[in-house]
Write a protein that holds these residues in place. Structure first.
Motif, PDB file in Angstrom:
ATOM      1  N   PHE A 314       0.820  -1.211   0.000  1.00  0.00           N
ATOM      2  CA  PHE A 314       0.000   0.000   0.000  1.00  0.00           C
ATOM      3  C   PHE A 314       0.850   1.254   0.000  1.00  0.00           C
ATOM      4  O   PHE A 314       0.426   2.327  -0.463  1.00  0.00           O
ATOM      5  CB  PHE A 314      -0.941   0.005   1.211  1.00  0.00           C
ATOM      6  N   GLN A 315       2.103   1.156   0.516  1.00  0.00           N
ATOM      7  CA  GLN A 315       2.964   2.336   0.618  1.00  0.00           C
ATOM      8  C   GLN A 315       3.243   2.951  -0.752  1.00  0.00           C
ATOM      9  O   GLN A 315       3.333   4.174  -0.899  1.00  0.00           O
ATOM     10  CB  GLN A 315       4.296   1.962   1.281  1.00  0.00           C
ATOM     11  N   ILE A 316       3.369   2.092  -1.783  1.00  0.00           N
ATOM     12  CA  ILE A 316       3.670   2.589  -3.135  1.00  0.00           C
ATOM     13  C   ILE A 316       2.552   3.492  -3.636  1.00  0.00           C
ATOM     14  O   ILE A 316       2.787   4.602  -4.135  1.00  0.00           O
ATOM     15  CB  ILE A 316       3.881   1.407  -4.101  1.00  0.00           C
ATOM     16  N   PHE A 317       1.308   3.034  -3.478  1.00  0.00           N
ATOM     17  CA  PHE A 317       0.169   3.785  -3.994  1.00  0.00           C
ATOM     18  C   PHE A 317      -0.122   5.022  -3.143  1.00  0.00           C
ATOM     19  O   PHE A 317      -0.542   6.053  -3.669  1.00  0.00           O
ATOM     20  CB  PHE A 317      -1.051   2.868  -4.066  1.00  0.00           C
ATOM     21  N   ALA A 318       0.113   4.925  -1.839  1.00  0.00           N
ATOM     22  CA  ALA A 318      -0.058   6.100  -0.980  1.00  0.00           C
ATOM     23  C   ALA A 318       0.975   7.164  -1.335  1.00  0.00           C
ATOM     24  O   ALA A 318       0.668   8.363  -1.377  1.00  0.00           O
ATOM     25  CB  ALA A 318       0.069   5.699   0.489  1.00  0.00           C
ATOM     26  N   GLY A 319       2.223   6.729  -1.628  1.00  0.00           N
ATOM     27  CA  GLY A 319       3.273   7.664  -2.032  1.00  0.00           C
ATOM     28  C   GLY A 319       2.969   8.325  -3.359  1.00  0.00           C
ATOM     29  O   GLY A 319       3.172   9.538  -3.529  1.00  0.00           O
ATOM     30  N   LEU A 320       2.448   7.557  -4.332  1.00  0.00           N
ATOM     31  CA  LEU A 320       2.077   8.120  -5.627  1.00  0.00           C
ATOM     32  C   LEU A 320       0.952   9.138  -5.473  1.00  0.00           C
ATOM     33  O   LEU A 320       0.947  10.194  -6.128  1.00  0.00           O
ATOM     34  CB  LEU A 320       1.647   6.996  -6.581  1.00  0.00           C
ATOM     35  N   ALA A 321      -0.023   8.818  -4.617  1.00  0.00           N
ATOM     36  CA  ALA A 321      -1.130   9.745  -4.380  1.00  0.00           C
ATOM     37  C   ALA A 321      -0.626  11.065  -3.805  1.00  0.00           C
ATOM     38  O   ALA A 321      -1.057  12.151  -4.224  1.00  0.00           O
ATOM     39  CB  ALA A 321      -2.151   9.110  -3.446  1.00  0.00           C
ATOM     40  N   LEU A 322       0.301  10.997  -2.861  1.00  0.00           N
ATOM     41  CA  LEU A 322       0.851  12.204  -2.254  1.00  0.00           C
ATOM     42  C   LEU A 322       1.630  13.031  -3.272  1.00  0.00           C
ATOM     43  O   LEU A 322       1.484  14.259  -3.344  1.00  0.00           O
ATOM     44  CB  LEU A 322       1.759  11.823  -1.080  1.00  0.00           C
ATOM     45  N   ALA A 323       2.446  12.359  -4.101  1.00  0.00           N
ATOM     46  CA  ALA A 323       3.232  13.062  -5.117  1.00  0.00           C
ATOM     47  C   ALA A 323       2.329  13.745  -6.139  1.00  0.00           C
ATOM     48  O   ALA A 323       2.553  14.902  -6.519  1.00  0.00           O
ATOM     49  CB  ALA A 323       4.172  12.076  -5.808  1.00  0.00           C
ATOM     50  N   LEU A 324       1.288  13.050  -6.585  1.00  0.00           N
ATOM     51  CA  LEU A 324       0.354  13.629  -7.547  1.00  0.00           C
ATOM     52  C   LEU A 324      -0.407  14.812  -6.949  1.00  0.00           C
ATOM     53  O   LEU A 324      -0.672  15.807  -7.626  1.00  0.00           O
ATOM     54  CB  LEU A 324      -0.630  12.560  -8.027  1.00  0.00           C
ATOM     55  N   LEU A 325      -0.765  14.684  -5.664  1.00  0.00           N
ATOM     56  CA  LEU A 325      -1.490  15.772  -5.004  1.00  0.00           C
ATOM     57  C   LEU A 325      -0.620  17.022  -4.907  1.00  0.00           C
ATOM     58  O   LEU A 325      -1.090  18.147  -5.154  1.00  0.00           O
ATOM     59  CB  LEU A 325      -1.935  15.327  -3.609  1.00  0.00           C
ATOM     60  N   ILE A 326       0.640  16.853  -4.565  1.00  0.00           N
ATOM     61  CA  ILE A 326       1.568  18.000  -4.501  1.00  0.00           C
ATOM     62  C   ILE A 326       1.721  18.631  -5.878  1.00  0.00           C
ATOM     63  O   ILE A 326       1.725  19.861  -6.039  1.00  0.00           O
ATOM     64  CB  ILE A 326       2.929  17.548  -3.940  1.00  0.00           C
ATOM     65  N   PHE A 327       1.848  17.756  -6.906  1.00  0.00           N
ATOM     66  CA  PHE A 327       1.976  18.248  -8.275  1.00  0.00           C
ATOM     67  C   PHE A 327       0.746  19.042  -8.690  1.00  0.00           C
ATOM     68  O   PHE A 327       0.839  20.095  -9.329  1.00  0.00           O
ATOM     69  CB  PHE A 327       2.207  17.071  -9.224  1.00  0.00           C
ATOM     70  N   GLU A 328      -0.442  18.558  -8.300  1.00  0.00           N
ATOM     71  CA  GLU A 328      -1.673  19.250  -8.654  1.00  0.00           C
ATOM     72  C   GLU A 328      -1.760  20.614  -7.984  1.00  0.00           C
ATOM     73  O   GLU A 328      -2.222  21.603  -8.589  1.00  0.00           O
ATOM     74  CB  GLU A 328      -2.873  18.381  -8.235  1.00  0.00           C
ATOM     75  N   LEU A 329      -1.284  20.713  -6.755  1.00  0.00           N
ATOM     76  CA  LEU A 329      -1.305  21.982  -6.042  1.00  0.00           C
ATOM     77  C   LEU A 329      -0.372  23.008  -6.670  1.00  0.00           C
ATOM     78  O   LEU A 329      -0.595  24.222  -6.547  1.00  0.00           O
ATOM     79  CB  LEU A 329      -0.934  21.763  -4.573  1.00  0.00           C
ATOM     80  N   LEU A 330       0.668  22.523  -7.341  1.00  0.00           N
ATOM     81  CA  LEU A 330       1.627  23.427  -7.989  1.00  0.00           C
ATOM     82  C   LEU A 330       1.093  23.988  -9.303  1.00  0.00           C
ATOM     83  O   LEU A 330       1.634  24.961  -9.827  1.00  0.00           O
ATOM     84  CB  LEU A 330       2.946  22.694  -8.240  1.00  0.00           C
ATOM     85  N   ILE A 331       0.072  23.354  -9.835  1.00  0.00           N
ATOM     86  CA  ILE A 331      -0.530  23.833 -11.085  1.00  0.00           C
ATOM     87  C   ILE A 331      -1.585  24.870 -10.742  1.00  0.00           C
ATOM     88  O   ILE A 331      -2.678  24.548 -10.268  1.00  0.00           O
ATOM     89  CB  ILE A 331      -1.169  22.677 -11.873  1.00  0.00           C
TER      90      ILE A 331
END
Length: 347
Positions: A314-331
């Motif tokens: 589950f750590q892989i998918f939780a990490g991807l979700a966090l990275a994508l969320l940060i990326f979305e906030l930067l847009i």
């Protein structure tokens, strides 16, 4: 070695059904936005007046948020990879415990009570089992199977905790019925050593338990008995629905009933069943002593099965979700000076 993929909580994957609903809401929102812009005038003219805001930017942010939701749902379902598969062989015996839950077992000459002391002793016994199968039968005036024979010790403890003196509606001490039911719990085709432990005070004995124990012994099933109670006996406390004691049980003449251990009967049952008898007291319940005797029996292979050890991912998918969320906030919704040099979101 074959790799096995599974989800620990597959029911959480139903959360993915929310994504089509999110898409529908987004499409409706974009259509409303477009219609709202048309209300102000020509869309092309308005777009030139707002060059930093593009349709593609909103779509891109929605796609990222959808991916974040997907990753979080998968992480909650906890994907697991099976990395170790091996053959497991268990050596042990089949054991059925027949526990008396009649009212006389509520006597407190054995602390905290005969029944509670029995349950504590059984719980400790379960903790010591290694490869043995265990089943539980409760009885008073009639016997009932509480837990079929299993190696699931966690389930055994759970079912044990639910036992009280109200679980059997008919009062009495049908030891013979309990032994007979315990016999049917065993698989007659198995050649494993089998044993029955009867835990009771033996009072108000109703049926031919000695004959049932003898019949069990003829089938190779050893019958052991544990006497719960002291020689002097004790009164049977009465409790109301709130658990508050309201005196002791009395007979028709108003005298307090004293329940005593029927030790002679329990010895005869154990002798007929090719087993042993132990009397409990306030320092020991006798279950471990009986189990030591049972352990002297030859143990045989009970089961052979494939065992898989799963590792969480589950750590892989939780990490991807966090990275994508940060990326979305930067847009940002509007272009920065740096972003104006690129046409990433231009239509």
């Amino acid at each position: 070695m074959e790799t096995i993929l599974r989800f620990e909580h597959p029911e959480y994957l139903y959360g993915l059904l929310v994504l089509p609903l999110m898409l529908l809401v987004f499409v409706l929102m974009m259509r409303w936005r477009k219609n709202a812009l048309k209300a102000f005038g020509d869309v092309k003219v308005i777009s030139k007046l707002m060059p930093d805001i593009t349709h593609g930017r909103f779509v891109f942010k929605f796609v990222i948020l959808s991916l974040v939701g997907t990753m979080l749902v998968i992480a909650a379902a906890n994907p697991q990879i099976g990395s170790k598969i091996e053959q497991v062989k268990r050596q042990g015996i089949d054991l059925v415990i027949a526990l008396d839950v009649s009212n006389s077992m509520m006597a407190e000459d054995i602390k905290p009570s005969r029944l509670e002391a029995s349950k504590l002793a059984i719980s400790r016994l379960i903790s010591e089992l290694k490869g043995d199968r265990i089943g539980i039968i409760v009885f008073a005036g009639k016997a009932y199977t509480q837990l079929p024979i299993t190696t699931d010790y966690a389930a055994a403890r759970m079912f044990l905790n639910t036992i009280d003196n109200n679980i059997v509606p008919t009062q009495g001490t049908a030891i013979g019925d309990a032994i007979s039911m315990a016999e049917t719990a065993f698989n007659p085709d198995d050649e494993h050593n089998k044993a029955i432990i009867v835990i009771t005070d033996g009072e108000n004995h109703e049926d031919d338990a000695i004959q049932e124990a003898k019949a069990a012994a003829e089938k190779g099933i050893h019958v052991y008995t544990i006497g719960m109670g002291l020689a002097e006996g004790g009164p049977i406390p009465l409790y109301n629905s709130r658990g508050v004691q309201q005196g002791f049980k009395k007979d028709n003449q108003g005298n307090t009933v004293i329940t005593k251990l029927n030790e002679e009967m329990l010895r005869k049952i154990a002798d007929a069943g090719d087993g042993a008898y132990v009397r409990a007291n306030n320092t020991r319940a006798g279950v471990n002593m009986i189990f030591d005797e049972i352990n002297k029996l030859e143990k045989s292979e009970i089961e052979s099965k494939m065992f898989s050890d799963y590792e969480d991912r589950f750590q892989i998918f939780a990490g991807l979700a966090l990275a994508l969320l940060i990326f979305e906030l930067l847009i940002l919704e509007r272009k920065t000076k740096l972003q104006r040099k690129f046409k990433l979101f231009e239509e």
